[in-house]
Scaffold this motif. Sequence first.
Motif, mmCIF file in Angstrom:
data_model
loop_
_atom_site.group_PDB
_atom_site.id
_atom_site.type_symbol
_atom_site.label_atom_id
_atom_site.label_comp_id
_atom_site.label_asym_id
_atom_site.label_seq_id
_atom_site.Cartn_x
_atom_site.Cartn_y
_atom_site.Cartn_z
ATOM 1 N N LEU A 140 8.573 1.334 3.434
ATOM 2 C CA LEU A 140 8.679 1.026 2.003
ATOM 3 C C LEU A 140 7.324 1.014 1.297
ATOM 4 C CD1 LEU A 140 11.358 -1.843 2.062
ATOM 5 C CD2 LEU A 140 11.703 0.539 1.362
ATOM 6 N N ALA A 141 6.234 1.150 2.068
ATOM 7 C CA ALA A 141 4.884 1.110 1.477
ATOM 8 C C ALA A 141 4.722 2.194 0.420
ATOM 9 C CB ALA A 141 3.834 1.264 2.568
ATOM 10 N N ARG A 142 3.981 1.851 -0.644
ATOM 11 C CA ARG A 142 3.797 2.792 -1.752
ATOM 12 C C ARG A 142 2.353 3.246 -1.930
ATOM 13 N NH1 ARG A 142 6.540 -0.373 -6.634
ATOM 14 N NH2 ARG A 142 5.451 -2.086 -5.587
ATOM 15 N N LYS A 170 2.031 10.961 6.127
ATOM 16 C CA LYS A 170 2.414 12.305 5.692
ATOM 17 C C LYS A 170 2.961 12.328 4.271
ATOM 18 C CE LYS A 170 3.291 14.372 10.224
ATOM 19 N NZ LYS A 170 4.322 14.937 11.138
ATOM 20 N N ARG A 171 3.510 11.190 3.812
ATOM 21 C CA ARG A 171 4.008 11.159 2.428
ATOM 22 C C ARG A 171 2.966 10.611 1.449
ATOM 23 N NH1 ARG A 171 6.149 5.989 1.250
ATOM 24 N NH2 ARG A 171 6.355 4.645 3.083
ATOM 25 N N GLY A 172 1.710 10.542 1.909
ATOM 26 C CA GLY A 172 0.614 10.228 1.004
ATOM 27 C C GLY A 172 0.118 8.804 0.998
ATOM 28 N N ILE A 173 0.629 7.945 1.884
ATOM 29 C CA ILE A 173 0.156 6.564 1.967
ATOM 30 C C ILE A 173 -1.154 6.542 2.747
ATOM 31 C CG2 ILE A 173 0.712 4.210 2.663
ATOM 32 C CD1 ILE A 173 2.569 5.413 0.523
ATOM 33 N N ARG A 174 -2.185 5.859 2.203
ATOM 34 C CA ARG A 174 -3.468 5.747 2.908
ATOM 35 C C ARG A 174 -3.326 4.726 4.035
ATOM 36 N NH1 ARG A 174 -8.707 7.004 2.037
ATOM 37 N NH2 ARG A 174 -8.277 7.770 -0.074
#
Length: 486
Positions: A140-142, A170-174
Amino acid sequence: MDIFYDSTTCLVVLIYWLIIVNITYCILIKRRSIPSSMSWLLTIYIIPFIGIAIWFFFGEFYLEKRHKRIAKKIWSISNQYLNQLKSCKYIFQIKNSEVATSLFQLCKHRQGMSGIKNNKITLLTDNKKTISILIRDIYLARRNIEMVFYIWKPGGLADDVARALINSAKRGIRCRLMLDSAGSIDFFRSPWVQKMKRSGIQIVEALKVNLVRMFLHRLDLRQHRKIILIDNYISYSGSMNLVDPNLFKKSSGISQWIDLMTRIEGPIATTIGMIYSCDWEIETGFKILPKLPNKEMLKNTSNQNSSVQVIASGPGFPKNVIHQALLTAIYSSRNELIMTTPYLVPSDDLLHAICTAAQRGVKVSIIIPLYHDSVLVKWASRVFFSELLEAGVKIYQFKNGLLHSKSILVDRQLSLIGTANLDMRSLWLNFEITLVIDDNNFSKKLSLTQKEYISNSELLDKKIWSNRAYWKKILEKIFYFLSPLL
Protein backbone atom coordinates in the motif's frame (compact mmCIF):
# COMPACT_ATOMS: atom_id res chain seq x y z
CA MET A 1 73.51 -16.27 15.11
CA ASP A 2 73.42 -16.03 18.91
CA ILE A 3 73.67 -12.24 18.75
CA PHE A 4 70.89 -12.08 16.15
CA TYR A 5 68.71 -14.42 18.20
CA ASP A 6 69.30 -12.46 21.41
CA SER A 7 68.62 -9.15 19.67
CA THR A 8 65.39 -10.48 18.12
CA THR A 9 64.25 -11.87 21.46
CA CYS A 10 64.93 -8.57 23.22
CA LEU A 11 63.08 -6.67 20.49
CA VAL A 12 60.05 -8.98 20.74
CA VAL A 13 60.00 -8.71 24.54
CA LEU A 14 60.34 -4.92 24.32
CA ILE A 15 57.49 -4.63 21.82
CA TYR A 16 55.36 -7.00 23.92
CA TRP A 17 55.81 -4.92 27.07
CA LEU A 18 55.26 -1.67 25.20
CA ILE A 19 51.92 -3.08 24.01
CA ILE A 20 51.04 -4.23 27.56
CA VAL A 21 51.93 -0.82 29.01
CA ASN A 22 49.94 0.95 26.28
CA ILE A 23 46.84 -1.22 26.89
CA THR A 24 47.18 -0.74 30.66
CA TYR A 25 47.32 3.02 30.12
CA CYS A 26 44.24 2.92 27.87
CA ILE A 27 42.32 0.93 30.48
CA LEU A 28 43.28 3.21 33.35
CA ILE A 29 42.97 6.55 31.54
CA LYS A 30 39.42 5.85 30.36
CA ARG A 31 36.99 5.83 33.27
CA ARG A 32 35.44 2.39 33.15
CA SER A 33 33.61 0.52 35.87
CA ILE A 34 36.02 -1.12 38.32
CA PRO A 35 34.86 -4.69 37.50
CA SER A 36 35.36 -4.03 33.79
CA SER A 37 38.83 -2.52 34.29
CA MET A 38 39.90 -5.36 36.58
CA SER A 39 38.61 -7.97 34.12
CA TRP A 40 40.62 -6.43 31.27
CA LEU A 41 43.78 -6.05 33.35
CA LEU A 42 43.62 -9.63 34.60
CA THR A 43 42.92 -10.87 31.06
CA ILE A 44 45.96 -9.21 29.45
CA TYR A 45 48.32 -10.13 32.31
CA ILE A 46 47.17 -13.72 32.98
CA ILE A 47 46.67 -14.79 29.35
CA PRO A 48 48.89 -12.15 27.70
CA PHE A 49 48.94 -12.99 24.00
CA ILE A 50 45.30 -14.11 23.88
CA GLY A 51 44.37 -11.16 26.10
CA ILE A 52 46.11 -8.72 23.76
CA ALA A 53 44.25 -10.19 20.78
CA ILE A 54 40.89 -9.93 22.59
CA TRP A 55 41.63 -6.32 23.55
CA PHE A 56 42.68 -5.43 20.02
CA PHE A 57 39.39 -6.62 18.54
CA PHE A 58 36.94 -5.99 21.41
CA GLY A 59 38.47 -3.66 23.97
CA GLU A 60 38.80 -0.36 22.18
CA PHE A 61 35.96 1.59 20.64
CA TYR A 62 37.79 2.12 17.33
CA LEU A 63 34.77 3.41 15.46
CA GLU A 64 33.64 5.84 18.15
CA LYS A 65 35.67 8.89 17.04
CA ARG A 66 34.72 8.49 13.40
CA HIS A 67 31.01 8.14 14.18
CA LYS A 68 31.08 11.03 16.62
CA ARG A 69 32.68 13.26 14.04
CA ILE A 70 30.17 12.34 11.33
CA ALA A 71 27.17 12.46 13.66
CA LYS A 72 28.22 15.86 15.00
CA LYS A 73 28.48 17.13 11.45
CA ILE A 74 25.08 15.70 10.59
CA TRP A 75 23.32 17.29 13.54
CA SER A 76 25.15 20.59 13.05
CA ILE A 77 24.04 20.81 9.43
CA SER A 78 20.56 19.71 10.45
CA ASN A 79 20.03 22.47 13.01
CA GLN A 80 17.73 24.31 10.65
CA TYR A 81 15.74 21.13 10.10
CA LEU A 82 15.53 20.48 13.85
CA ASN A 83 14.33 24.02 14.48
CA GLN A 84 11.69 23.61 11.79
CA LEU A 85 10.57 20.38 13.42
CA LYS A 86 10.36 22.06 16.82
CA SER A 87 8.22 24.78 15.26
CA CYS A 88 5.54 22.13 14.59
CA LYS A 89 4.24 22.65 18.11
CA TYR A 90 1.00 20.80 17.40
CA ILE A 91 2.83 17.43 17.55
CA PHE A 92 4.47 17.88 20.98
CA GLN A 93 2.93 16.80 24.26
CA ILE A 94 3.09 19.42 27.01
CA LYS A 95 2.23 17.25 30.02
CA ASN A 96 2.88 13.61 30.89
CA SER A 97 1.54 11.22 33.49
CA GLU A 98 3.14 11.39 36.93
CA VAL A 99 5.18 8.20 36.52
CA ALA A 100 6.46 9.24 33.06
CA THR A 101 7.34 12.88 33.76
CA SER A 102 10.93 12.32 34.95
CA LEU A 103 11.83 10.09 32.02
CA PHE A 104 10.34 12.42 29.42
CA GLN A 105 12.19 15.35 30.99
CA LEU A 106 15.44 13.37 30.75
CA CYS A 107 14.78 12.64 27.07
CA LYS A 108 13.96 16.29 26.38
CA HIS A 109 17.18 17.56 27.97
CA ARG A 110 19.40 14.86 26.45
CA GLN A 111 17.86 14.83 22.96
CA GLY A 112 16.36 18.29 22.61
CA MET A 113 12.70 17.43 22.02
CA SER A 114 9.57 16.75 24.04
CA GLY A 115 7.42 13.67 23.60
CA ILE A 116 5.26 13.50 20.50
CA LYS A 117 1.47 13.05 20.61
CA ASN A 118 -1.20 12.22 18.01
CA ASN A 119 0.07 8.72 17.34
CA LYS A 120 -2.02 5.59 16.81
CA ILE A 121 -0.04 2.80 18.51
CA THR A 122 -0.58 -0.93 18.02
CA LEU A 123 1.23 -3.67 19.95
CA LEU A 124 2.06 -6.70 17.79
CA THR A 125 2.84 -9.93 19.65
CA ASP A 126 2.74 -12.57 16.90
CA ASN A 127 5.63 -12.60 14.41
CA LYS A 128 3.62 -14.18 11.59
CA LYS A 129 0.82 -11.63 11.97
CA THR A 130 3.37 -8.81 12.17
CA ILE A 131 4.96 -9.87 8.88
CA SER A 132 1.52 -10.23 7.28
CA ILE A 133 0.56 -6.67 8.30
CA LEU A 134 3.96 -5.40 7.15
CA ILE A 135 3.55 -6.97 3.70
CA ARG A 136 0.15 -5.30 3.38
CA ASP A 137 1.67 -1.91 4.30
CA ILE A 138 4.48 -2.41 1.78
CA TYR A 139 2.02 -3.09 -1.05
CA LEU A 140 0.00 0.00 0.00
CA ALA A 141 3.06 2.30 0.18
CA ARG A 142 2.81 5.40 -2.01
CA ARG A 143 6.18 7.17 -1.66
CA ASN A 144 9.00 5.56 0.29
CA ILE A 145 10.01 2.53 2.39
CA GLU A 146 13.06 2.45 4.66
CA MET A 147 14.22 -0.52 6.72
CA VAL A 148 17.07 -1.41 9.04
CA PHE A 149 17.52 -4.83 10.65
CA TYR A 150 20.21 -6.71 12.50
CA ILE A 151 19.19 -10.05 10.95
CA TRP A 152 17.50 -10.73 7.63
CA LYS A 153 17.38 -14.49 7.11
CA PRO A 154 16.16 -15.57 3.65
CA GLY A 155 13.44 -18.19 3.46
CA GLY A 156 9.69 -18.50 4.02
CA LEU A 157 7.93 -15.31 5.09
CA ALA A 158 11.14 -13.27 4.75
CA ASP A 159 11.09 -14.03 1.04
CA ASP A 160 7.49 -12.79 0.86
CA VAL A 161 8.67 -9.47 2.30
CA ALA A 162 11.49 -9.35 -0.26
CA ARG A 163 9.05 -9.94 -3.11
CA ALA A 164 6.74 -7.22 -1.76
CA LEU A 165 9.65 -4.76 -1.68
CA ILE A 166 10.69 -5.65 -5.22
CA ASN A 167 7.11 -5.15 -6.41
CA SER A 168 6.92 -1.75 -4.70
CA ALA A 169 10.29 -0.65 -6.10
CA LYS A 170 9.20 -1.59 -9.64
CA ARG A 171 6.10 0.60 -9.33
CA GLY A 172 8.21 3.61 -8.39
CA ILE A 173 8.38 3.48 -4.58
CA ARG A 174 11.81 4.54 -3.24
CA CYS A 175 13.09 1.62 -1.14
CA ARG A 176 16.16 1.64 1.10
CA LEU A 177 17.41 -1.35 3.06
CA MET A 178 20.21 -1.26 5.66
CA LEU A 179 21.31 -4.56 7.23
CA ASP A 180 24.06 -5.44 9.67
CA SER A 181 26.92 -7.22 7.93
CA ALA A 182 27.43 -9.89 10.62
CA GLY A 183 23.79 -10.47 11.56
CA SER A 184 22.59 -10.69 7.94
CA ILE A 185 25.50 -12.65 6.51
CA ASP A 186 23.13 -15.25 5.01
CA PHE A 187 21.20 -12.52 3.21
CA PHE A 188 24.33 -10.99 1.67
CA ARG A 189 25.34 -14.44 0.39
CA SER A 190 21.92 -15.03 -1.17
CA PRO A 191 20.59 -14.19 -4.67
CA TRP A 192 18.16 -11.71 -3.11
CA VAL A 193 20.80 -8.96 -3.03
CA GLN A 194 21.10 -8.76 -6.80
CA LYS A 195 17.38 -9.32 -7.35
CA MET A 196 16.58 -6.35 -5.11
CA LYS A 197 19.25 -4.12 -6.60
CA ARG A 198 18.03 -4.84 -10.13
CA SER A 199 14.55 -3.69 -9.10
CA GLY A 200 15.96 -0.38 -7.84
CA ILE A 201 16.20 -1.08 -4.10
CA GLN A 202 19.20 0.58 -2.41
CA ILE A 203 20.97 -1.86 -0.09
CA VAL A 204 23.63 -0.94 2.47
CA GLU A 205 25.77 -3.47 4.35
CA ALA A 206 26.27 -1.76 7.71
CA LEU A 207 29.53 -2.16 9.67
CA LYS A 208 31.07 -4.49 7.12
CA VAL A 209 32.98 -7.48 8.45
CA ASN A 210 36.17 -8.07 6.45
CA LEU A 211 39.93 -8.28 6.97
CA VAL A 212 40.51 -4.56 6.37
CA ARG A 213 37.72 -3.30 8.63
CA MET A 214 38.76 -5.68 11.41
CA PHE A 215 41.49 -3.15 12.15
CA LEU A 216 39.15 -0.14 11.96
CA HIS A 217 36.39 -0.99 14.41
CA ARG A 218 35.37 -3.44 17.10
CA LEU A 219 34.02 -6.67 15.70
CA ASP A 220 31.19 -6.78 18.23
CA LEU A 221 29.94 -3.24 17.49
CA ARG A 222 26.75 -4.00 15.59
CA GLN A 223 23.82 -2.23 13.95
CA HIS A 224 21.17 -3.77 16.22
CA ARG A 225 18.22 -1.49 15.44
CA LYS A 226 14.97 -2.81 13.94
CA ILE A 227 13.14 -0.01 12.14
CA ILE A 228 10.62 0.15 9.30
CA LEU A 229 9.36 3.48 7.90
CA ILE A 230 6.64 3.77 5.28
CA ASP A 231 5.57 7.05 3.64
CA ASN A 232 7.03 9.04 6.58
CA TYR A 233 3.85 8.13 8.44
CA ILE A 234 3.86 4.44 9.44
CA SER A 235 6.69 3.15 11.62
CA TYR A 236 7.58 -0.21 13.12
CA SER A 237 10.10 -0.95 15.85
CA GLY A 238 10.74 -3.64 18.44
CA SER A 239 12.70 -6.85 18.93
CA MET A 240 11.72 -8.81 15.79
CA ASN A 241 14.32 -9.55 13.12
CA LEU A 242 13.24 -10.12 9.52
CA VAL A 243 13.02 -13.92 9.69
CA ASP A 244 10.39 -16.62 9.31
CA PRO A 245 9.66 -17.77 12.89
CA ASN A 246 9.02 -21.31 11.63
CA LEU A 247 12.49 -21.57 10.09
CA PHE A 248 14.79 -19.38 12.19
CA LYS A 249 17.40 -21.30 14.24
CA LYS A 250 15.41 -24.54 14.17
CA SER A 251 18.61 -26.52 14.81
CA SER A 252 18.88 -25.01 18.31
CA GLY A 253 15.83 -26.99 19.46
CA ILE A 254 14.43 -23.97 21.36
CA SER A 255 11.23 -23.59 19.29
CA GLN A 256 10.08 -20.18 18.06
CA TRP A 257 11.45 -16.83 19.17
CA ILE A 258 8.89 -14.64 20.93
CA ASP A 259 9.02 -10.94 20.02
CA LEU A 260 7.20 -7.65 20.50
CA MET A 261 6.80 -5.01 17.80
CA THR A 262 4.99 -1.69 17.70
CA ARG A 263 3.23 -0.34 14.65
CA ILE A 264 2.63 3.40 14.89
CA GLU A 265 0.78 5.78 12.62
CA GLY A 266 1.60 9.44 13.17
CA PRO A 267 4.32 12.08 13.49
CA ILE A 268 6.67 9.92 15.59
CA ALA A 269 7.76 8.52 12.21
CA THR A 270 9.60 11.80 11.61
CA THR A 271 11.75 11.39 14.74
CA ILE A 272 12.50 7.75 13.91
CA GLY A 273 13.28 8.89 10.36
CA MET A 274 15.92 11.29 11.69
CA ILE A 275 17.69 8.38 13.38
CA TYR A 276 17.51 6.33 10.19
CA SER A 277 18.83 9.32 8.22
CA CYS A 278 21.79 9.64 10.58
CA ASP A 279 22.64 5.93 10.27
CA TRP A 280 22.28 6.08 6.49
CA GLU A 281 24.58 9.10 6.17
CA ILE A 282 27.19 7.54 8.44
CA GLU A 283 27.31 4.50 6.14
CA THR A 284 26.86 6.16 2.74
CA GLY A 285 27.63 9.88 3.09
CA PHE A 286 24.19 10.81 1.71
CA LYS A 287 21.55 12.72 3.68
CA ILE A 288 17.91 11.56 3.46
CA LEU A 289 16.10 13.66 6.07
CA PRO A 290 12.37 12.86 6.33
CA LYS A 291 9.66 15.33 5.44
CA LEU A 292 8.33 17.45 8.30
CA PRO A 293 4.98 16.33 9.74
CA ASN A 294 1.90 18.27 8.69
CA LYS A 295 -1.52 18.65 10.25
CA GLU A 296 -2.99 16.46 7.51
CA MET A 297 -1.30 13.37 9.00
CA LEU A 298 -3.01 13.98 12.35
CA LYS A 299 -6.54 13.48 11.00
CA ASN A 300 -6.51 9.69 11.32
CA THR A 301 -4.84 9.57 14.73
CA SER A 302 -6.35 9.84 18.17
CA ASN A 303 -5.62 9.80 21.91
CA GLN A 304 -4.32 13.29 22.60
CA ASN A 305 -3.23 12.19 26.08
CA SER A 306 -0.58 9.73 24.88
CA SER A 307 3.04 10.61 24.25
CA VAL A 308 5.98 8.82 22.60
CA GLN A 309 9.72 9.43 22.83
CA VAL A 310 12.44 7.75 20.79
CA ILE A 311 15.82 7.00 22.35
CA ALA A 312 18.73 6.11 20.07
CA SER A 313 22.14 4.88 21.19
CA GLY A 314 25.45 4.11 19.55
CA PRO A 315 28.61 6.02 18.60
CA GLY A 316 27.74 9.64 17.93
CA PHE A 317 24.41 9.56 19.78
CA PRO A 318 23.87 10.86 23.34
CA LYS A 319 26.14 8.81 25.59
CA ASN A 320 24.59 6.33 28.04
CA VAL A 321 21.09 7.67 27.35
CA ILE A 322 19.39 4.25 27.25
CA HIS A 323 21.13 3.28 30.48
CA GLN A 324 19.97 6.52 32.09
CA ALA A 325 16.44 5.99 30.77
CA LEU A 326 16.26 2.51 32.29
CA LEU A 327 17.49 3.77 35.65
CA THR A 328 15.01 6.67 35.60
CA ALA A 329 12.11 4.36 34.74
CA ILE A 330 13.00 1.90 37.50
CA TYR A 331 13.39 4.62 40.14
CA SER A 332 10.07 6.15 39.02
CA SER A 333 8.16 2.96 39.82
CA ARG A 334 5.89 3.06 42.86
CA ASN A 335 3.69 -0.02 42.63
CA GLU A 336 4.73 -2.51 39.97
CA LEU A 337 7.66 -3.10 37.63
CA ILE A 338 7.70 -5.89 35.03
CA MET A 339 10.70 -6.45 32.74
CA THR A 340 11.28 -8.94 29.92
CA THR A 341 14.72 -9.54 28.43
CA PRO A 342 16.49 -12.47 26.74
CA TYR A 343 19.90 -11.43 28.12
CA LEU A 344 20.17 -10.43 31.78
CA VAL A 345 23.68 -9.17 32.52
CA PRO A 346 22.92 -5.77 34.10
CA SER A 347 25.35 -3.09 35.16
CA ASP A 348 25.91 -2.62 38.89
CA ASP A 349 23.76 0.52 38.78
CA LEU A 350 20.86 -1.30 37.12
CA LEU A 351 21.11 -4.26 39.49
CA HIS A 352 21.09 -1.88 42.46
CA ALA A 353 18.09 0.04 41.08
CA ILE A 354 16.07 -3.15 40.52
CA CYS A 355 16.86 -4.51 43.98
CA THR A 356 16.14 -1.15 45.60
CA ALA A 357 12.75 -0.98 43.88
CA ALA A 358 11.80 -4.38 45.29
CA GLN A 359 13.08 -3.45 48.75
CA ARG A 360 10.95 -0.30 48.87
CA GLY A 361 7.80 -2.29 48.22
CA VAL A 362 7.48 -2.29 44.43
CA LYS A 363 6.29 -5.61 42.98
CA VAL A 364 9.22 -6.39 40.68
CA SER A 365 9.08 -9.24 38.15
CA ILE A 366 11.71 -10.18 35.57
CA ILE A 367 10.80 -12.60 32.78
CA ILE A 368 13.69 -14.33 31.00
CA PRO A 369 13.96 -17.41 28.74
CA LEU A 370 14.32 -20.83 30.34
CA TYR A 371 16.05 -22.04 27.16
CA HIS A 372 18.82 -19.92 25.72
CA ASP A 373 20.78 -19.50 22.49
CA SER A 374 23.89 -18.17 24.28
CA VAL A 375 25.64 -20.42 26.81
CA LEU A 376 27.95 -17.59 27.93
CA VAL A 377 25.14 -15.15 28.72
CA LYS A 378 22.99 -17.89 30.26
CA TRP A 379 25.62 -18.71 32.86
CA ALA A 380 26.72 -15.10 33.38
CA SER A 381 23.13 -14.04 34.14
CA ARG A 382 22.71 -16.69 36.84
CA VAL A 383 25.18 -15.02 39.17
CA PHE A 384 22.68 -12.15 39.60
CA PHE A 385 19.77 -14.39 40.60
CA SER A 386 20.69 -14.76 44.28
CA GLU A 387 20.91 -11.00 44.88
CA LEU A 388 17.67 -10.36 42.99
CA LEU A 389 15.79 -13.12 44.83
CA GLU A 390 17.14 -11.94 48.18
CA ALA A 391 15.78 -8.45 47.47
CA GLY A 392 12.34 -9.86 46.72
CA VAL A 393 12.40 -9.82 42.91
CA LYS A 394 10.35 -12.53 41.23
CA ILE A 395 12.22 -14.26 38.40
CA TYR A 396 10.11 -16.08 35.82
CA GLN A 397 11.67 -18.42 33.27
CA PHE A 398 9.63 -18.58 30.05
CA LYS A 399 9.17 -22.14 28.74
CA ASN A 400 7.39 -21.78 25.37
CA GLY A 401 10.27 -20.78 23.09
CA LEU A 402 13.02 -18.20 23.34
CA LEU A 403 11.59 -15.03 24.85
CA HIS A 404 13.34 -12.38 22.75
CA SER A 405 11.12 -9.38 23.56
CA LYS A 406 12.62 -6.41 25.39
CA SER A 407 9.99 -4.56 27.41
CA ILE A 408 9.50 -2.66 30.65
CA LEU A 409 6.15 -1.71 32.16
CA VAL A 410 6.12 0.75 35.06
CA ASP A 411 3.00 1.08 37.22
CA ARG A 412 0.85 -0.12 34.31
CA GLN A 413 1.26 3.27 32.61
CA LEU A 414 4.80 3.81 31.27
CA SER A 415 6.09 1.37 28.65
CA LEU A 416 9.53 0.88 27.13
CA ILE A 417 9.75 -1.27 24.00
CA GLY A 418 12.84 -1.66 21.87
CA THR A 419 15.93 -3.54 20.77
CA ALA A 420 18.20 -3.13 23.81
CA ASN A 421 18.91 -6.11 26.04
CA LEU A 422 19.84 -5.73 29.70
CA ASP A 423 23.52 -6.36 29.00
CA MET A 424 26.67 -4.32 28.56
CA ARG A 425 26.79 -4.51 24.76
CA SER A 426 23.27 -3.13 24.28
CA LEU A 427 23.63 -0.45 26.93
CA TRP A 428 27.00 0.99 25.92
CA LEU A 429 28.09 -0.31 22.52
CA ASN A 430 25.54 -1.22 19.84
CA PHE A 431 23.27 0.95 17.73
CA GLU A 432 19.97 0.43 19.55
CA ILE A 433 16.54 2.06 19.66
CA THR A 434 13.96 2.24 22.45
CA LEU A 435 10.44 3.65 22.32
CA VAL A 436 9.16 5.28 25.51
CA ILE A 437 5.35 5.24 25.50
CA ASP A 438 3.18 7.11 27.99
CA ASP A 439 -0.22 5.70 27.07
CA ASN A 440 -2.69 3.96 29.38
CA ASN A 441 -4.41 1.98 26.62
CA PHE A 442 -1.12 0.69 25.24
CA SER A 443 0.15 -0.22 28.71
CA LYS A 444 -2.97 -2.33 29.34
CA LYS A 445 -2.20 -4.37 26.22
CA LEU A 446 1.44 -4.75 27.23
CA SER A 447 0.34 -5.81 30.73
CA LEU A 448 -1.88 -8.55 29.27
CA THR A 449 1.01 -9.77 27.10
CA GLN A 450 3.41 -9.89 30.03
CA LYS A 451 0.84 -11.78 32.13
CA GLU A 452 0.57 -14.30 29.32
CA TYR A 453 4.36 -14.67 29.41
CA ILE A 454 4.19 -15.27 33.17
CA SER A 455 1.46 -17.90 32.76
CA ASN A 456 3.84 -19.79 30.46
CA SER A 457 6.81 -19.50 32.81
CA GLU A 458 8.31 -21.23 35.84
CA LEU A 459 8.79 -19.13 38.96
CA LEU A 460 12.32 -19.54 40.29
CA ASP A 461 12.16 -20.79 43.86
CA LYS A 462 14.56 -19.02 46.24
CA LYS A 463 15.21 -22.10 48.42
CA ILE A 464 15.75 -24.46 45.53
CA TRP A 465 18.08 -21.95 43.87
CA SER A 466 20.18 -21.55 47.00
CA ASN A 467 20.68 -25.34 47.14
CA ARG A 468 21.92 -25.74 43.56
CA ALA A 469 25.05 -27.80 42.91
CA TYR A 470 28.37 -26.30 43.98
CA TRP A 471 29.92 -26.78 40.52
CA LYS A 472 27.18 -24.58 39.07
CA LYS A 473 28.07 -21.81 41.50
CA ILE A 474 31.71 -22.03 40.39
CA LEU A 475 30.73 -21.81 36.70
CA GLU A 476 28.53 -18.80 37.44
CA LYS A 477 31.43 -17.00 39.12
CA ILE A 478 33.73 -17.74 36.20
CA PHE A 479 31.26 -16.32 33.70
CA TYR A 480 30.52 -13.40 36.01
CA PHE A 481 34.21 -12.55 35.83
CA LEU A 482 33.82 -12.44 32.04
CA SER A 483 30.51 -10.55 32.10
CA PRO A 484 32.05 -7.06 31.64
CA LEU A 485 33.57 -8.38 28.40
CA LEU A 486 30.31 -9.85 27.05
